[in-house]
Every structure is written in C-alpha cells, then in structure tokens.
Scaffold this motif. Structure first.
Motif, short mmCIF file in Angstrom:
data_model
loop_
_atom_site.label_atom_id
_atom_site.label_comp_id
_atom_site.label_asym_id
_atom_site.label_seq_id
_atom_site.Cartn_x
_atom_site.Cartn_y
_atom_site.Cartn_z
N GLY A 152 59.17 -15.81 82.63
CA GLY A 152 59.47 -14.77 82.77
C GLY A 152 59.75 -13.87 81.15
O GLY A 152 60.34 -12.31 81.01
N TYR A 153 59.26 -13.78 80.23
CA TYR A 153 59.59 -14.09 79.24
C TYR A 153 58.97 -12.94 78.68
O TYR A 153 58.57 -12.19 77.45
CB TYR A 153 58.57 -14.77 77.73
N SER A 154 57.36 -12.76 79.54
CA SER A 154 56.27 -11.80 79.55
C SER A 154 57.17 -9.75 79.27
O SER A 154 56.18 -9.21 79.23
CB SER A 154 55.53 -11.84 80.24
N ILE A 155 57.87 -10.17 80.08
CA ILE A 155 58.75 -8.95 80.78
C ILE A 155 59.12 -7.89 79.43
O ILE A 155 58.69 -6.97 78.71
CB ILE A 155 59.51 -8.18 81.96
N PRO A 156 60.16 -8.37 78.94
CA PRO A 156 60.97 -7.88 77.74
C PRO A 156 59.79 -8.51 76.68
O PRO A 156 60.24 -7.17 75.82
CB PRO A 156 61.58 -8.92 77.74
N THR A 202 65.59 -2.10 82.00
CA THR A 202 65.47 -1.40 80.85
C THR A 202 64.52 -0.33 80.05
O THR A 202 64.93 0.76 79.93
CB THR A 202 65.60 -3.11 79.59
N ALA A 203 63.77 -0.95 80.63
CA ALA A 203 62.37 -0.04 80.74
C ALA A 203 62.24 1.37 80.31
O ALA A 203 62.17 2.13 80.20
CB ALA A 203 60.70 -0.53 80.61
N ALA A 204 63.13 1.53 82.45
CA ALA A 204 62.66 2.64 82.96
C ALA A 204 64.13 3.66 82.38
O ALA A 204 63.71 4.74 82.37
CB ALA A 204 63.58 2.71 84.69
N ARG A 205 64.89 3.02 81.75
CA ARG A 205 66.21 3.34 81.00
C ARG A 205 65.74 4.08 79.65
O ARG A 205 66.37 5.27 79.10
CB ARG A 205 67.64 2.67 80.93
N TYR A 206 65.49 3.78 79.13
CA TYR A 206 64.87 3.96 77.58
C TYR A 206 63.47 3.84 77.91
O TYR A 206 62.92 5.10 76.82
CB TYR A 206 64.81 2.58 76.48
N LYS A 207 62.99 4.57 79.00
CA LYS A 207 61.95 5.74 78.62
C LYS A 207 60.38 4.71 78.51
O LYS A 207 59.82 5.18 77.46
CB LYS A 207 61.65 6.69 78.59
N ILE A 208 60.51 3.38 78.29
CA ILE A 208 59.34 2.14 77.92
C ILE A 208 57.95 2.13 78.79
O ILE A 208 58.74 1.06 79.61
CB ILE A 208 59.91 1.25 77.29
#
Length: 203
Positions: free
Chosen positions: A76-80, A112-118
């Motif tokens: 699970g580390y790779s997504i963050p 998190t990625a979607a919220r911050y547009k990453i």
C-alpha cells in the motif's frame, strides 16, 4: 550486456507479448515501455508479486525513473508515494503499479490526489487475491484463503473523483493507458489479470 539482455527478453517473449485473457501482467510492461519516455516519467511499484511483473523487464535509463524497493516495501505504500513523486516532479508522468490487495489498503489516497488535482496513474493489477500469499500456499499445499479479494476498483476511483476504466483485453492496454495519461486529474485502471503467473527465480 546487450547480448545478455536480448537473450533474457527473448526468453520471456511469450509473456511479454501475450494475448491471453485474463491479461498476462508482463504484457503491461511491454506496453508501458512503448508509451513512456523513461527520462520523463517515474514508475513505482507496490509490494507483492506485482513488483516482479515490472522490475525484471522494464528498462530504466536515468536515476529516479524507477522507484522500487524489492521485497522491502510495505503493501500500500506506492499510491501515497506516487503522489509525493508527482509533487516533487510535476513535469513527469508518474505511474504506480499496485495489486488489488494493496489498493484495498490505501486506495482511498486517490481521493487526496483528486482533491489536490495531483495527476498520477495507478494501474491496479486485479487478480482477485493476494497472489504472493496464494503462491506460497500453493507451494505448501495449503488451502487458499486469499482467493476472494477483489472489487470494482474503477468504480471506487470514480467515486473519489478520479478518471477510471476497466481493462479486460490486452489489445486495449495501450489505448487505455494513453487515454488515462491524457486526463487532467488522477487516473486508475482496473486491469483484469491472470493469477499465479510465474516470476523469474520464484519457485
């Protein structure tokens, strides 16, 4: 080195060019090598057998373009980590390879990625189970207890604000990845994979 590498790639050519359904995971490696410029991209992998499906054949040409920790990374580390890689190098395409079990552990970080547009691309290797444990239990002739992991990860990703799609045929892989990379937000591809595909030097 070139001669040895060619022999190695030839040895695995049937897997790397497979047309099997469910999809042979090595075929994804082939398509990634056709699409990505390794000098302008970063690939990460998660723990489990998914790391073996990419690290033995993907060609990395510059430092930092392939971020892998072998058997020492946590599930699970790779997504963050991919979110951090994109923030650190916004000009690069960032792709992470994660198993369905690992996605179940930290897949919510897509929100998190979607919220911050990453903008990242997550490839979920969905073989409906924890394949590393499945392989170990098969070798020990134990009853499999990890054969029922799974879900509709594309639907989960859409619910969190990401672009997502299912990929069920190897002929669809390249177009699906290219479309995902064209999005202006994080993307998740839920890829239907064969289970227990052999790894190099893994009994």
């Amino acid at each position: 080195i070139g001669k040895i590498r060619k022999e190695w790639m030839d040895e695995w050519a049937d897997h790397l060019n497979s047309k099997d359904i469910p999809i042979d995971p090595y075929r994804i490696t082939t398509e990634l090598m056709k699409i990505l410029n390794p000098e302008k991209s970063i690939i990460l992998h998660d723990a489990g057998l998914c790391r073996g499906y990419i690290c033995h054949h993907y060609t990395s040409t510059v430092p930092g373009s392939f971020v892998g920790f072998g058997g020492f990374s946590s599930m699970g580390y790779s997504i963050p980590a991919s979110i951090g890689a994109k923030v650190a190098a916004p000009e690069k395409e960032v792709v992470t390879i994660v198993g369905d079990g690992s996605f179940g552990m930290t897949g919510m970080e897509i929100e998190t990625a979607a919220r911050y547009k990453i903008k990242t691309l997550t490839l979920v290797y969905n073989n409906r189970g924890l394949d590393a444990i499945r392989a170990l239990q098969k070798r020990r002739e134990e009853k499999g207890v990890w054969d029922h992991v799974g879900g509709d990860y594309a639907k989960m990703a859409r619910g969190m604000g990401a672009y997502s799609a299912h990929v069920n045929d190897p002929a669809e892989i390249r177009a699906a990845i290219e479309t995902a990379l064209d999005q202006e937000k994080p993307a998740v591809l839920d890829i239907n994979l064969s289970a227990l595909v052999p790894l190099p030097n893994y009994p």
